[in-house]
Scaffold this motif. Sequence first.
Motif, PDB file in Angstrom:
ATOM      1  N   ARG A 151      50.352  -2.068  44.457  1.00 28.48           N
ATOM      2  CA  ARG A 151      51.274  -1.216  44.276  1.00 28.48           C
ATOM      3  C   ARG A 151      50.999   0.157  43.357  1.00 28.48           C
ATOM      4  O   ARG A 151      50.072  -0.131  42.444  1.00 28.48           O
ATOM      5  N   THR A 152      51.598   1.411  43.688  1.00 28.10           N
ATOM      6  CA  THR A 152      51.237   2.608  42.801  1.00 28.10           C
ATOM      7  C   THR A 152      52.947   2.990  42.403  1.00 28.10           C
ATOM      8  O   THR A 152      53.708   2.373  42.816  1.00 28.10           O
ATOM      9  N   PRO A 153      52.885   4.034  41.434  1.00 23.12           N
ATOM     10  CA  PRO A 153      54.385   4.298  41.316  1.00 23.12           C
ATOM     11  C   PRO A 153      55.046   4.901  42.483  1.00 23.12           C
ATOM     12  O   PRO A 153      56.144   4.836  42.491  1.00 23.12           O
ATOM     13  N   GLN A 154      54.145   5.302  43.446  1.00 28.48           N
ATOM     14  CA  GLN A 154      54.902   5.982  44.603  1.00 28.48           C
ATOM     15  C   GLN A 154      54.795   4.763  45.870  1.00 28.48           C
ATOM     16  O   GLN A 154      55.724   5.371  46.698  1.00 28.48           O
ATOM     17  N   SER A 155      54.099   4.000  45.787  1.00 29.55           N
ATOM     18  CA  SER A 155      54.081   3.401  47.256  1.00 29.55           C
ATOM     19  C   SER A 155      53.337   1.872  46.919  1.00 29.55           C
ATOM     20  O   SER A 155      52.902   1.642  45.898  1.00 29.55           O
ATOM     21  N   VAL A 156      53.747   0.895  47.862  1.00 33.46           N
ATOM     22  CA  VAL A 156      53.178  -0.371  48.005  1.00 33.46           C
ATOM     23  C   VAL A 156      52.053  -0.119  49.311  1.00 33.46           C
ATOM     24  O   VAL A 156      52.404   0.467  50.213  1.00 33.46           O
ATOM     25  N   GLU A 157      50.779  -0.589  48.845  1.00 38.16           N
ATOM     26  CA  GLU A 157      49.602  -0.499  49.863  1.00 38.16           C
ATOM     27  C   GLU A 157      49.277  -1.812  50.407  1.00 38.16           C
ATOM     28  O   GLU A 157      48.951  -2.695  49.530  1.00 38.16           O
ATOM     29  N   VAL A 158      49.328  -1.883  51.786  1.00 36.60           N
ATOM     30  CA  VAL A 158      48.714  -3.411  52.215  1.00 36.60           C
ATOM     31  C   VAL A 158      47.513  -2.961  53.094  1.00 36.60           C
ATOM     32  O   VAL A 158      47.494  -2.051  53.975  1.00 36.60           O
ATOM     33  N   TYR A 159      46.360  -3.720  52.513  1.00 36.62           N
ATOM     34  CA  TYR A 159      45.307  -3.225  53.456  1.00 36.62           C
ATOM     35  C   TYR A 159      44.865  -4.639  54.092  1.00 36.62           C
ATOM     36  O   TYR A 159      44.678  -5.691  53.554  1.00 36.62           O
ATOM     37  N   ALA A 160      44.696  -4.829  55.433  1.00 38.29           N
ATOM     38  CA  ALA A 160      44.344  -5.798  56.307  1.00 38.29           C
ATOM     39  C   ALA A 160      42.824  -5.522  56.769  1.00 38.29           C
ATOM     40  O   ALA A 160      42.760  -4.785  57.607  1.00 38.29           O
TER      41      ALA A 160
ATOM     42  N   VAL B  23      54.225 -10.383  54.396  1.00 38.07           N
ATOM     43  CA  VAL B  23      54.160 -10.288  52.957  1.00 38.07           C
ATOM     44  C   VAL B  23      55.616  -9.491  52.652  1.00 38.07           C
ATOM     45  O   VAL B  23      56.310  -8.812  53.171  1.00 38.07           O
ATOM     46  N   SER B  24      56.019 -10.435  51.391  1.00 39.39           N
ATOM     47  CA  SER B  24      57.522 -10.073  51.143  1.00 39.39           C
ATOM     48  C   SER B  24      57.212  -9.084  50.122  1.00 39.39           C
ATOM     49  O   SER B  24      56.687  -8.954  49.096  1.00 39.39           O
ATOM     50  N   LEU B  25      58.026  -7.918  50.348  1.00 41.23           N
ATOM     51  CA  LEU B  25      57.932  -6.681  49.645  1.00 41.23           C
ATOM     52  C   LEU B  25      58.957  -6.797  48.582  1.00 41.23           C
ATOM     53  O   LEU B  25      60.059  -7.189  48.515  1.00 41.23           O
ATOM     54  N   PRO B  26      58.697  -5.663  47.290  1.00 40.66           N
ATOM     55  CA  PRO B  26      59.755  -5.443  46.340  1.00 40.66           C
ATOM     56  C   PRO B  26      61.185  -4.853  46.865  1.00 40.66           C
ATOM     57  O   PRO B  26      60.969  -4.160  47.838  1.00 40.66           O
ATOM     58  N   ASP B  27      62.028  -4.868  46.183  1.00 38.79           N
ATOM     59  CA  ASP B  27      63.253  -4.447  46.726  1.00 38.79           C
ATOM     60  C   ASP B  27      63.352  -2.800  46.441  1.00 38.79           C
ATOM     61  O   ASP B  27      64.275  -2.047  47.322  1.00 38.79           O
ATOM     62  N   ASP B  28      62.341  -2.223  45.851  1.00 39.83           N
ATOM     63  CA  ASP B  28      62.719  -0.824  45.711  1.00 39.83           C
ATOM     64  C   ASP B  28      61.683   0.248  46.758  1.00 39.83           C
ATOM     65  O   ASP B  28      61.447   1.100  46.785  1.00 39.83           O
ATOM     66  N   ILE B  29      61.324  -0.502  47.776  1.00 38.31           N
ATOM     67  CA  ILE B  29      60.554   0.139  49.056  1.00 38.31           C
ATOM     68  C   ILE B  29      61.545   1.029  49.892  1.00 38.31           C
ATOM     69  O   ILE B  29      62.655   0.771  49.927  1.00 38.31           O
ATOM     70  N   ASP B  30      61.107   1.900  50.402  1.00 37.47           N
ATOM     71  CA  ASP B  30      61.938   2.780  51.400  1.00 37.47           C
ATOM     72  C   ASP B  30      61.336   2.561  52.811  1.00 37.47           C
ATOM     73  O   ASP B  30      60.510   2.968  53.130  1.00 37.47           O
ATOM     74  N   PRO B  31      62.162   1.574  53.499  1.00 34.77           N
ATOM     75  CA  PRO B  31      61.948   1.268  54.787  1.00 34.77           C
ATOM     76  C   PRO B  31      61.629   2.589  55.726  1.00 34.77           C
ATOM     77  O   PRO B  31      61.282   2.294  57.013  1.00 34.77           O
ATOM     78  N   ASP B  32      62.166   3.704  55.741  1.00 27.67           N
ATOM     79  CA  ASP B  32      62.311   4.854  56.555  1.00 27.67           C
ATOM     80  C   ASP B  32      61.010   5.766  56.164  1.00 27.67           C
ATOM     81  O   ASP B  32      60.774   6.612  56.961  1.00 27.67           O
ATOM     82  N   GLN B  33      60.122   5.100  55.241  1.00 26.78           N
ATOM     83  CA  GLN B  33      58.804   5.906  54.674  1.00 26.78           C
ATOM     84  C   GLN B  33      57.787   4.841  54.840  1.00 26.78           C
ATOM     85  O   GLN B  33      57.258   4.394  53.911  1.00 26.78           O
ATOM     86  N   VAL B  34      57.295   4.628  56.175  1.00 27.53           N
ATOM     87  CA  VAL B  34      56.036   3.788  56.368  1.00 27.53           C
ATOM     88  C   VAL B  34      55.210   4.355  57.011  1.00 27.53           C
ATOM     89  O   VAL B  34      55.427   4.875  58.149  1.00 27.53           O
ATOM     90  N   LYS B  35      53.872   4.387  56.734  1.00 23.45           N
ATOM     91  CA  LYS B  35      52.659   4.643  57.439  1.00 23.45           C
ATOM     92  C   LYS B  35      51.769   3.873  57.769  1.00 23.45           C
ATOM     93  O   LYS B  35      51.419   3.245  56.887  1.00 23.45           O
ATOM     94  N   ALA B  36      51.267   3.724  58.837  1.00 21.00           N
ATOM     95  CA  ALA B  36      50.258   2.852  59.151  1.00 21.00           C
ATOM     96  C   ALA B  36      48.822   3.523  60.042  1.00 21.00           C
ATOM     97  O   ALA B  36      49.102   4.394  60.764  1.00 21.00           O
ATOM     98  N   SER B  37      47.632   3.329  59.305  1.00 21.06           N
ATOM     99  CA  SER B  37      46.444   3.646  60.128  1.00 21.06           C
ATOM    100  C   SER B  37      45.370   2.532  59.953  1.00 21.06           C
ATOM    101  O   SER B  37      45.413   1.705  59.270  1.00 21.06           O
TER     102      SER B  37
END
Length: 147
Positions: free
Chosen positions: A49-58, A109-123
Amino acid sequence: MYTLLTHPNSLFGQFDRLQRELDEFLSSGLPSSIRSVASGTQPQINVGRTPQSVEVYAFAPGLDASKIEVTLDRGVLRLAGERVQAASSNERQRFYARERATGRFDRTVSLPDDIDPDQVKASYRDGVLLVSIARREAEQPKRIAIQ
């Protein structure tokens, strides 16, 4: 020589993996609200995680991106799909070693409470699936005036 004692799925292999994960966790000194299953499960993932996002790499080379399911529900990210075995030109071929896992996979993956579920990007590029979930700005304590 390959023995059962060094096999990652053996009891001793699992203890070794647990010891390494525990050492890594204790050495970081940072408690985390991000949880995932133990390593050794496919596909392998990195979560940060960064101050702005949680990053998951598979790390999932050779998959069809349209067949990977990515869902986020109540703070739990789910990655699911299937890796099919490559067709062999020789049906009678016998394998002596097969290290690439095939079949269905399902990672959560269980994520922290401070995520914004409306702002998710996948590539998906070069065999790596990146899911980036924005974090909400931290709420600052509100000062209350005493009257």
